[in-house]
Design a protein around this motif. Structure first.
Motif, PDB file in Angstrom:
ATOM      1  N   GLY A  36       0.827  -1.337  -0.012  1.00  0.00           N
ATOM      2  CA  GLY A  36      -0.194   0.059  -0.057  1.00  0.00           C
ATOM      3  C   GLY A  36       0.586   1.242   0.052  1.00  0.00           C
ATOM      4  N   GLY A  37       2.100   1.263   0.014  1.00  0.00           N
ATOM      5  CA  GLY A  37       3.094   2.313  -0.103  1.00  0.00           C
ATOM      6  C   GLY A  37       3.684   2.798  -1.263  1.00  0.00           C
ATOM      7  N   VAL A  38       4.507   3.661  -1.153  1.00  0.00           N
ATOM      8  CA  VAL A  38       5.119   3.937  -2.411  1.00  0.00           C
ATOM      9  C   VAL A  38       6.541   3.560  -2.520  1.00  0.00           C
ATOM     10  CG1 VAL A  38       4.036   6.295  -2.472  1.00  0.00           C
ATOM     11  CG2 VAL A  38       5.997   6.298  -1.086  1.00  0.00           C
ATOM     12  N   PRO A  39       7.181   3.626  -3.459  1.00  0.00           N
ATOM     13  CA  PRO A  39       8.492   3.029  -3.818  1.00  0.00           C
ATOM     14  C   PRO A  39       9.456   4.019  -2.838  1.00  0.00           C
ATOM     15  CG  PRO A  39       7.688   3.020  -5.676  1.00  0.00           C
ATOM     16  CD  PRO A  39       6.612   3.632  -5.071  1.00  0.00           C
ATOM     17  N   VAL A  40      10.554   3.200  -2.553  1.00  0.00           N
ATOM     18  CA  VAL A  40      11.777   3.881  -1.644  1.00  0.00           C
ATOM     19  C   VAL A  40      13.095   3.248  -2.081  1.00  0.00           C
ATOM     20  CG1 VAL A  40      13.080   4.518   0.618  1.00  0.00           C
ATOM     21  CG2 VAL A  40      10.261   4.350   0.367  1.00  0.00           C
ATOM     22  N   PRO A  41      13.828   4.147  -2.581  1.00  0.00           N
ATOM     23  CA  PRO A  41      15.132   3.842  -3.062  1.00  0.00           C
ATOM     24  C   PRO A  41      16.064   3.016  -2.079  1.00  0.00           C
ATOM     25  CG  PRO A  41      15.331   6.070  -2.999  1.00  0.00           C
ATOM     26  CD  PRO A  41      13.915   5.679  -2.704  1.00  0.00           C
ATOM     27  N   PHE A  42      17.090   2.190  -2.579  1.00  0.00           N
ATOM     28  CA  PHE A  42      17.864   1.691  -1.515  1.00  0.00           C
ATOM     29  C   PHE A  42      18.684   2.522  -0.994  1.00  0.00           C
ATOM     30  CE2 PHE A  42      18.196  -2.769  -3.958  1.00  0.00           C
ATOM     31  CZ  PHE A  42      16.844  -3.158  -3.682  1.00  0.00           C
ATOM     32  N   TRP A  43      19.058   3.578  -1.487  1.00  0.00           N
ATOM     33  CA  TRP A  43      20.029   4.551  -1.167  1.00  0.00           C
ATOM     34  C   TRP A  43      19.282   5.117   0.255  1.00  0.00           C
ATOM     35  CZ3 TRP A  43      18.000   9.281  -1.719  1.00  0.00           C
ATOM     36  CH2 TRP A  43      17.402   9.480  -2.849  1.00  0.00           C
ATOM     37  N   ALA A  44      17.981   5.180   0.435  1.00  0.00           N
ATOM     38  CA  ALA A  44      17.612   5.842   1.707  1.00  0.00           C
ATOM     39  C   ALA A  44      17.966   5.212   2.932  1.00  0.00           C
ATOM     40  CB  ALA A  44      16.069   5.545   1.626  1.00  0.00           C
ATOM     41  N   ASN A  45      18.686   3.876   2.920  1.00  0.00           N
ATOM     42  CA  ASN A  45      19.366   3.090   3.984  1.00  0.00           C
ATOM     43  C   ASN A  45      18.592   3.299   4.996  1.00  0.00           C
ATOM     44  OD1 ASN A  45      21.441   1.787   5.023  1.00  0.00           O
ATOM     45  ND2 ASN A  45      22.270   3.723   5.864  1.00  0.00           N
ATOM     46  N   GLN A  46      17.264   2.877   5.001  1.00  0.00           N
ATOM     47  CA  GLN A  46      16.395   2.572   6.129  1.00  0.00           C
ATOM     48  C   GLN A  46      16.148   0.858   6.381  1.00  0.00           C
ATOM     49  OE1 GLN A  46      12.668   4.391   4.601  1.00  0.00           O
ATOM     50  NE2 GLN A  46      13.676   6.407   4.696  1.00  0.00           N
ATOM     51  N   ARG A  47      16.122   0.629   7.522  1.00  0.00           N
ATOM     52  CA  ARG A  47      15.694  -0.604   8.085  1.00  0.00           C
ATOM     53  C   ARG A  47      14.140  -0.842   7.768  1.00  0.00           C
ATOM     54  NH1 ARG A  47      17.609  -0.587  14.106  1.00  0.00           N
ATOM     55  NH2 ARG A  47      17.319   1.490  13.740  1.00  0.00           N
ATOM     56  N   LEU A  48      13.846  -1.932   7.434  1.00  0.00           N
ATOM     57  CA  LEU A  48      12.365  -2.288   7.182  1.00  0.00           C
ATOM     58  C   LEU A  48      12.092  -3.297   8.148  1.00  0.00           C
ATOM     59  CD1 LEU A  48      13.470  -1.066   4.287  1.00  0.00           C
ATOM     60  CD2 LEU A  48      11.427  -2.104   3.347  1.00  0.00           C
ATOM     61  N   LEU A  49      10.737  -3.097   8.644  1.00  0.00           N
ATOM     62  CA  LEU A  49      10.318  -4.007   9.742  1.00  0.00           C
ATOM     63  C   LEU A  49       8.870  -4.330   9.454  1.00  0.00           C
ATOM     64  CD1 LEU A  49      10.428  -5.205  12.624  1.00  0.00           C
ATOM     65  CD2 LEU A  49       9.567  -3.061  13.540  1.00  0.00           C
ATOM     66  N   LEU A  50       8.745  -5.587   9.502  1.00  0.00           N
ATOM     67  CA  LEU A  50       7.286  -6.053   9.260  1.00  0.00           C
ATOM     68  C   LEU A  50       6.713  -6.709  10.630  1.00  0.00           C
ATOM     69  CD1 LEU A  50       7.926  -8.131   6.020  1.00  0.00           C
ATOM     70  CD2 LEU A  50       7.033  -5.892   6.304  1.00  0.00           C
TER      71      LEU A  50
END
Length: 362
Positions: free
Chosen positions: A153-167
């Protein structure tokens, strides 16, 4: 790292122009970070989708499908050793003596389903993580290289944003504090009250649009610009965003900064309670900013809203409506608690998360 939109050759922020509030120390000078105009065409019905070239890792539970070429390694971390692996097409396979670790090299597809495992892919891959009939999708993902990730449901975020993703699952509790960095063009002059400054290279997404044969043609590219970042004692540094639109209630027990909300519900049922005397400003996109808050208690409730908190200190919790899905982003010094993690450190890199229903397994 914010996105820049160029329309007809003129630079404009995605959501709205800068709008100063009545309180000179509280200004809204940033775009809506998840504006629909920046959504692009990539969508997914999976909890997490990623595609690109580089290094990707995921540690947690649920089902994963990885397709591409390169090297993929997976380790079963579960006590019950219940990881199910199905691989097709890879040219080389190597397994440890205990059978818990396997490495695949070449081009192919790897399907995983387990309660606890760690998978790492290096190369050019497309990957999806989603709940299965037996295991919920809960865990952390990290990505580096060239590509993009997108939560359901979100928008694409590039790899270089360097964010951790939590499910994870709700509810969500936040306890953050931080002083802010003020970014501006490198030619900006030194301001009083700034303790130190640094020049950094920032990547921005530039979109150009023009009319060709009666049709609007859009082109997107990434450019690098130099920005001056000034550390300011009084600037808000902690960030908490809720998207979805979210359905449920937010109880901010303590916030020093500003709160911005968007009402995306069909019935316009958003209810916000702030202390008397709070500066309230309605912006051009319909969002409302409550600023000048100092150790204030604020509540937000609705069936379809978005919220962004920028503060030096914020403590609060989000209780989602049963069965609803929401996305959140947090950044700052402090911790968060969710349905699957406790006292998770956030940091200035930030964590982007998908808050799934409490029983997400299919």
């Amino acid at each position: 790292m914010r996105k820049l939109l160029l329309v007809g050759g003129a630079a404009a922020l995605i959501a709205l122009p800068s709008a100063a509030l009545a309180d000179d120390t509280e200004q809204v000078n940033e775009p809506d970070p998840t504006a629909e105009a920046a959504a692009g065409t990539t969508t997914t019905d999976k909890a997490l989708h990623a595609e690109g070239r580089g290094v990707a890792s995921y540690e947690g539970s649920g089902g994963a499908v990885i397709t591409g070429r390169g090297a993929v390694s997976v380790r079963d971390l579960s006590a019950a050793k219940d990881l199910v692996k199905t691989a097709t097409g890879f040219g080389l396979t190597k397994t440890s003596k205990d059978g818990l670790w396997t490495r695949y090299v070449g081009e192919g597809t790897l399907t995983l389903d387990g309660s606890s495992y760690r998978v790492r892919a290096a190369g050019h891959f497309t990957s999806d993580v989603d709940p299965t009939a037996t295991h919920a999708a809960a865990g952390f993902g990290r990505f580096a290289g060239r590509g993009e990730t997108i939560l359901k449901g979100g928008v694409p975020v590039p790899f270089w944003a360097n964010q951790r993703l939590l499910l994870t699952t709700g509810p969500l509790a936040v306890d953050l504090e931080d002083r802010g960095w003020h970014d501006r063009w490198a030619k900006g002059r030194h301001r009083a009250g700034v303790h130190r400054a640094r020049y950094v290279k920032v990547k921005r997404v530039v979109i150009t649009r023009k009319i060709e044969n009666g049709r609007t043609v859009s082109r997107r590219k990434v450019v690098t610009v130099t920005r001056r970042w000034d550390w300011t004692r009084d600037r808000n540094g902690a960030t908490w965003r809720l998207n979805g639109p979210a359905s449920g209630s937010v109880d901010l027990t303590k916030v020093s900064g500003r709160v911005r909300v968007w009402d995306r519900s069909a019935g316009k049922d958003l209810a916000v309670a702030v202390p008397a005397g709070t500066t309230t400003t309605t912006l051009a996109d319909g969002s409302v900013v409550y600023s000048g808050l100092r150790d204030a208690a604020v509540t937000v409730a609705g069936t379809g809203f978005r919220m962004k908190v920028r503060a030096r200190d914020v403590e609060g919790a989000f209780a989602p409506t049963a069965g609803s899905l929401a996305r959140s982003f947090v950044r700052g010094k402090g911790t968060i608690d969710t349905g699957t993690v406790t006292d998770q450190w956030v940091g200035r890199g930030g964590i982007r998360m998908l808050l799934q229903p409490a029983t997400p397994a299919k």
